[in-house]
Design a protein around this motif. Sequence first.
Motif, mmCIF file in Angstrom:
data_model
loop_
_atom_site.group_PDB
_atom_site.id
_atom_site.type_symbol
_atom_site.label_atom_id
_atom_site.label_comp_id
_atom_site.label_asym_id
_atom_site.label_seq_id
_atom_site.Cartn_x
_atom_site.Cartn_y
_atom_site.Cartn_z
ATOM 1 N N SER A 152 9.682 -13.137 8.884
ATOM 2 C CA SER A 152 8.270 -12.788 8.760
ATOM 3 C C SER A 152 8.032 -11.324 9.099
ATOM 4 O O SER A 152 8.448 -10.853 10.141
ATOM 5 C CB SER A 152 7.438 -13.679 9.681
ATOM 6 N N GLY A 153 7.359 -10.633 8.214
ATOM 7 C CA GLY A 153 7.084 -9.236 8.434
ATOM 8 C C GLY A 153 7.829 -8.334 7.474
ATOM 9 O O GLY A 153 7.752 -7.119 7.584
ATOM 10 N N SER A 154 8.533 -8.890 6.498
ATOM 11 C CA SER A 154 9.217 -8.079 5.494
ATOM 12 C C SER A 154 8.412 -8.063 4.199
ATOM 13 O O SER A 154 7.787 -9.050 3.831
ATOM 14 C CB SER A 154 10.612 -8.642 5.204
ATOM 15 N N ALA A 155 8.457 -6.924 3.502
ATOM 16 C CA ALA A 155 7.733 -6.808 2.233
ATOM 17 C C ALA A 155 8.388 -5.752 1.360
ATOM 18 O O ALA A 155 9.138 -4.906 1.846
ATOM 19 C CB ALA A 155 6.269 -6.450 2.480
ATOM 20 N N ILE A 156 8.102 -5.834 0.047
ATOM 21 C CA ILE A 156 8.638 -4.881 -0.907
ATOM 22 C C ILE A 156 7.489 -4.061 -1.484
ATOM 23 O O ILE A 156 6.585 -4.603 -2.120
ATOM 24 C CB ILE A 156 9.369 -5.585 -2.065
ATOM 25 N N LEU A 157 7.540 -2.752 -1.240
ATOM 26 C CA LEU A 157 6.542 -1.840 -1.795
ATOM 27 C C LEU A 157 6.877 -1.532 -3.255
ATOM 28 O O LEU A 157 8.006 -1.153 -3.571
ATOM 29 C CB LEU A 157 6.525 -0.537 -0.996
ATOM 30 N N ILE A 158 5.899 -1.723 -4.136
ATOM 31 C CA ILE A 158 6.077 -1.342 -5.536
ATOM 32 C C ILE A 158 5.653 0.116 -5.676
ATOM 33 O O ILE A 158 4.486 0.448 -5.500
ATOM 34 C CB ILE A 158 5.226 -2.228 -6.475
#
Length: 213
Positions: free
Chosen positions: A103-109
């Motif tokens: 939890s807390g990971s994301a992918i910036l486009i």
Amino acid sequence: MPRRQAPSRSPDDPLPASFYDRDPELVALDLLGKRLIRDSDEGRVEGRIVEVEAYLASGDPACHAARGETRRNASMFGPPGRAYVYSIHARYCFNAVVQPEQSGSAILIRALEPLQGLDIMRARRGRDRLLDLTRGPARLCEAFAIDTGWDSWDLCQGNQLWIAHELPAADQIVVGRSPRIGIRTAQDLLLRFFADGNRFVSGPRHTHTRPVQ
DNA sequence: CTACCGATTGACT
DNA sequence: GTCAATCGGTAGA
């Protein structure tokens, strides 16, 4: 012979939640070539993803989640396949949330190659040149009319705002890898992935091509 | 409440 | 290449 066909699939179908429910770096890599689609009253705009950056829940001081959950980053801690949209420098950036176990990971486009709805994008951006429409994280948000109202939006629904499969005829992408752009910390982490040589990739020109090994 | 600042952009030398 | 505008989030008084 089967008396019934498998459910018909369109390349415009949304990526399923299982796509996002994986290791952040794998999701980032696999997002290259996929298409961001946005339907609105103005019509459809669509672009091919050519540049992304991963932000990791652990060991990554540049990640917004690094100092715990706040009102702003709450959607990063929600289920995978949701949007995380935040504002910065009076503009917006769009991310896809991944893997709940971390939890807390994301992918910036970071950048798209415009495919459809060019005139809608031109009107929203107030610019004519193709290269000015979706090259950069805040530019693509403006072209796609994405603001913080879309934070936590479910990208797996397949309406209004979602990510779809690559086009069958799309050309192969050679992946380049580099440090992330615009951050001061964690320059040793190679978490930016881009379509090597693609002119819609953002950042300084020398970061558009992977270094020779 | 004030002060600081950033996963940016666009204008300019 | 340099640099300033911009504003919501966050921390601290």
